[in-house]
Design a protein around this motif. Structure first.
Motif, short mmCIF file in Angstrom:
data_model
loop_
_atom_site.label_atom_id
_atom_site.label_comp_id
_atom_site.label_asym_id
_atom_site.label_seq_id
_atom_site.Cartn_x
_atom_site.Cartn_y
_atom_site.Cartn_z
N VAL A 131 -2.39 11.06 9.49
CA VAL A 131 -2.52 11.58 10.85
C VAL A 131 -1.14 11.95 11.41
N SER A 132 -0.12 11.15 11.09
CA SER A 132 1.24 11.47 11.54
C SER A 132 1.71 12.81 10.96
N LYS A 133 1.41 13.05 9.69
CA LYS A 133 1.81 14.31 9.05
C LYS A 133 1.08 15.50 9.69
N ILE A 134 -0.20 15.34 9.96
CA ILE A 134 -0.95 16.41 10.62
C ILE A 134 -0.35 16.68 11.99
N HIS A 135 -0.02 15.64 12.74
CA HIS A 135 0.59 15.80 14.06
C HIS A 135 1.95 16.48 13.94
N PHE A 149 -8.21 6.39 -5.52
CA PHE A 149 -7.29 7.15 -4.70
C PHE A 149 -8.02 8.21 -3.88
N HIS A 150 -8.98 8.88 -4.48
CA HIS A 150 -9.69 9.94 -3.76
C HIS A 150 -10.34 9.41 -2.48
N ALA A 151 -10.80 8.20 -2.53
CA ALA A 151 -11.47 7.61 -1.37
C ALA A 151 -10.50 6.96 -0.40
N SER A 152 -9.20 6.97 -0.67
CA SER A 152 -8.26 6.18 0.13
C SER A 152 -7.41 6.96 1.12
N TYR A 153 -7.59 8.25 1.23
CA TYR A 153 -6.74 9.03 2.13
C TYR A 153 -6.77 8.50 3.57
N PHE A 154 -7.91 8.04 4.03
CA PHE A 154 -8.05 7.61 5.41
C PHE A 154 -8.11 6.09 5.56
N LEU A 155 -7.79 5.35 4.48
CA LEU A 155 -7.82 3.89 4.56
C LEU A 155 -6.63 3.35 5.34
N LYS A 156 -6.85 2.22 5.96
CA LYS A 156 -5.77 1.54 6.69
C LYS A 156 -5.09 0.50 5.81
N SER A 157 -5.32 0.55 4.51
CA SER A 157 -4.73 -0.46 3.62
C SER A 157 -3.21 -0.41 3.73
N THR A 193 4.06 -1.33 1.48
CA THR A 193 5.45 -1.06 1.82
C THR A 193 6.07 -0.20 0.73
N ASP A 194 6.96 0.69 1.15
CA ASP A 194 7.64 1.56 0.19
C ASP A 194 8.90 0.86 -0.34
N SER A 195 9.68 1.57 -1.13
CA SER A 195 10.88 0.98 -1.75
C SER A 195 11.93 0.56 -0.72
N ASN A 196 11.85 1.10 0.48
CA ASN A 196 12.77 0.72 1.56
C ASN A 196 12.19 -0.37 2.45
N GLU A 197 11.08 -0.96 2.00
CA GLU A 197 10.37 -2.02 2.73
C GLU A 197 9.81 -1.52 4.07
N ALA A 198 9.59 -0.22 4.18
CA ALA A 198 8.96 0.34 5.37
C ALA A 198 7.44 0.18 5.24
N PHE A 199 6.80 -0.24 6.32
CA PHE A 199 5.37 -0.48 6.35
C PHE A 199 4.62 0.84 6.48
N HIS A 200 3.53 1.01 5.72
CA HIS A 200 2.72 2.24 5.76
C HIS A 200 1.24 1.90 5.68
N THR A 201 0.43 2.79 6.21
CA THR A 201 -1.00 2.84 5.89
C THR A 201 -1.30 4.31 5.62
N ASN A 202 -2.22 4.56 4.71
CA ASN A 202 -2.55 5.95 4.37
C ASN A 202 -3.02 6.72 5.59
N SER A 203 -3.90 6.11 6.38
CA SER A 203 -4.47 6.82 7.52
C SER A 203 -3.41 7.18 8.56
N VAL A 204 -2.50 6.25 8.86
CA VAL A 204 -1.45 6.52 9.84
C VAL A 204 -0.50 7.60 9.31
N ASP A 205 -0.12 7.49 8.04
CA ASP A 205 0.77 8.50 7.45
C ASP A 205 0.13 9.88 7.46
#
Length: 187
Positions: free
Chosen positions: A177-181, A152-160, A163-175
């Protein structure tokens, strides 16, 4: 792989990587306890040279880089009176913070299950009248639940993708950067 400002790890053997990691941990410890280590001063001078005309600067650091980002921003403020620094530390160890207005521009980001590195240290030094600060914001994000422990420590910026429980698509890096923005809109 770059471990800035601690060195490069591309193409090295496992034993050489262990030696690099041991040296890095020693250097990180030094940077955590020193207010203005040479790495902080060097990074501050590089940023000052390349961002001399900037009104604002966003510094994002992961792990030990979060410590460096915080201290470089503070160095720029104290030495050059640069007040436009916003710092985002992602998955970094905690370190003693003075109770100063600069901390309002410091955001600490971890995952929903804090990894081992984020459990290291403390913001406040017990019994100290000086080191009683906290980050302006502490944010926990829901990252890929398959990434646990050191992974987990190495995965903050991964594009892996996941999907969450609502079947919404996510990647750690996008989430991330989106939060920082979201926290620092319009810039």
């Amino acid at each position: 792989m770059m471990i800035f400002p601690y060195g490069m790890a591309n193409g090295i053997s496992a034993s050489a990587f262990i030696r690099l990691l041991a040296r890095q941990l020693t250097q990180v410890g030094y940077d955590v306890v020193r207010e203005h280590s040479q790495r902080v001063v060097n990074a501050g001078q590089i940023l000052r040279e390349h961002a001399a005309d900037a009104d604002q600067l966003i510094l994002i650091g992961h792990s030990a880089g979060g410590v460096i980002a915080y201290k470089v921003g503070l160095y720029l403020e104290e030495k050059y009176d640069f007040r436009g620094v916003q710092v985002f530390a992602v998955g970094c160890p905690k370190f003693y913070l003075k109770d100063i207005p600069y901390n309002d521009r410091f955001t600490y980001i971890t995952g929903q299950n804090p990894d081992r590195i984020t459990r290291i240290g403390s913001w406040r030094k017990p019994g100290s009248r000086v080191y009683r600060g906290r980050p302006g914001r502490e944010v926990q994000l829901d990252f890929n639940p398959d990434h646990q422990g050191w992974r987990f420590h190495a995965s903050y910026f991964l594009k892996s993708a996941w999907t969450d429980s609502n079947e919404a698509f996510h990647t750690n890096s996008v989430d991330l950067v989106s939060k920082i923005h979201e926290l620092y809109p319009g810039n």
